[in-house]
Scaffold this active site. Structure first.
Site, mmCIF file in Angstrom:
data_model
loop_
_atom_site.group_PDB
_atom_site.id
_atom_site.type_symbol
_atom_site.label_atom_id
_atom_site.label_comp_id
_atom_site.label_asym_id
_atom_site.label_seq_id
_atom_site.Cartn_x
_atom_site.Cartn_y
_atom_site.Cartn_z
ATOM 1 N N ASP A 112 18.047 -7.914 13.956
ATOM 2 C CA ASP A 112 19.113 -6.912 13.955
ATOM 3 C C ASP A 112 20.323 -7.880 14.020
ATOM 4 O O ASP A 112 20.609 -8.635 13.271
ATOM 5 C CB ASP A 112 18.895 -5.851 15.233
ATOM 6 C CG ASP A 112 20.157 -4.987 15.372
ATOM 7 O OD1 ASP A 112 19.845 -4.014 14.590
ATOM 8 O OD2 ASP A 112 21.065 -5.214 16.203
ATOM 9 N N HIS A 277 12.381 0.147 14.226
ATOM 10 C CA HIS A 277 13.103 -0.899 14.208
ATOM 11 C C HIS A 277 12.822 -2.055 15.230
ATOM 12 O O HIS A 277 13.101 -3.185 14.747
ATOM 13 C CB HIS A 277 14.527 -0.210 14.250
ATOM 14 C CG HIS A 277 15.447 -1.396 14.396
ATOM 15 N ND1 HIS A 277 16.111 -2.203 13.441
ATOM 16 C CD2 HIS A 277 16.500 -1.712 15.473
ATOM 17 C CE1 HIS A 277 17.110 -2.856 13.571
ATOM 18 N NE2 HIS A 277 17.224 -2.481 14.949
#
Length: 296
Positions: A112, A277
């Site tokens: 991320d 994620h």
């Protein structure tokens, strides 16, 4: 630092505060022996995302897990201009951290926001980064270009935190746990992968870092794009072996993620995962295997 935060550590790892710039020190967990690997976390989290992966890699690597500038227990300098939280500045932090710990060259893995820092480190410091892995991102310039129409609503936080200082911070501070919990809930497929105590640590750390988190995102709507464009125009590419693993965003949003990454990374291994994620927590064995395949 509160007792609650102190208890949230990676078992078996030592903790150090390392100065990486004037008035800026990073909190870093360090464990294991062997060739060095630095692991960078994303939003809205801290170095604790790596607790499973780091423990496994530490059996034959020196593993360094810092909190990024502006996050967790690392320092949070006031945003004076776009450079304070540019990925260039944050990448330099990581190079200096590794050097301070005795490592002139190291493998670098980011998830991320940490993956954007790792990407910039690979472009700016190719002599330092032996291998690069990026988890669940596109390069900043490509990320903005990939967002179109109503589908861009999935990334509303990018647009919110791109605004000038003031309103984003005020809105998030009005209901911080609701804001940060939204992403912890939305982006995960297996909620049990983030236990209650870890989740509480993430929320506490994020509540205490609203201005710096927003500044990090704001930089990615400004100076980070400028840096990417300069590299693109100059033909600057990632010279080291690169692994990218991400969810299959492309099929949902209409872009070819592997092709976008290949333009930056000629020596690329691209793969998708069925995990959510937060893949380092949901599927640590898969992520560890990817890192080992890249670095061995």
């Amino acid at each position: 630092m509160s007792d609650e935060r102190t208890k949230m550590t990676i078992p078996g790892f030592d903790y150090q505060r390392v100065e990486v710039a004037d008035g800026v020190s990073l909190n870093a967990a360090v464990g294991g022996t062997g060739s060095p690997i630095v692991l960078l976390h994303g939003f809205p989290q801290t170095h604790l995302i790596w607790r499973h992966v780091a423990a496994e890699l530490a059996t034959d690597h020196t593993v360094i897990c810092p909190d990024l500038r502006g996050y967790g227990d690392s320092d949070k300098p006031l945003e004076t201009d776009g450079t304070t939280y540019s990925k260039r500045t944050m990448a330099t932090d990581i190079v200096r951290l590794a050097e301070a710990l005795g490592h002139d060259r190291f493998a670098l893995v980011g998830h991320d926001r940490g993956a954007l820092v790792a990407f910039r480190a690979g472009l700016d410091h190719p002599d330092k980064i032996t291998h690069l892995a990026c988890l669940d991102v596109l390069p900043t310039l490509d990320m903005w270009d990939a967002m179109h129409g109503v589908n861009a609503a999935v990334a509303f936080h990018l647009y919110l935190m791109a605004q000038p200082p003031g309103l984003p911070e005020q809105l998030i501070a009005a209901a911080p746990d609701a804001f940060f919990s939204y992403f912890l809930d939305l982006w995960i497929k297996d909620p049990t992968a983030i236990p209650t105590d870890i989740r509480a640590a993430y929320l506490k750390a994020s509540r205490e870092a609203i201005p710096s988190i927003v500044a990090d995102y704001r930089a990615s709507a400004g100076i980070d794009i400028e840096h990417d464009r300069e590299d693109l125009a100059a033909g600057n590419k990632l010279r080291m072996p690169v692994a990218v693993i991400q969810q299959d965003w492309g099929s949902a949003l209409g872009f070819d993620a592997a092709a976008l990454w290949s333009a930056w990374a000629p020596n690329l291994h691209h793969s998708t995962t069925t995990a959510g994620h937060f893949m380092a927590e949901e599927s640590p064995a898969e992520i560890t295997k990817t890192i080992r395949a890249l670095t061995n």
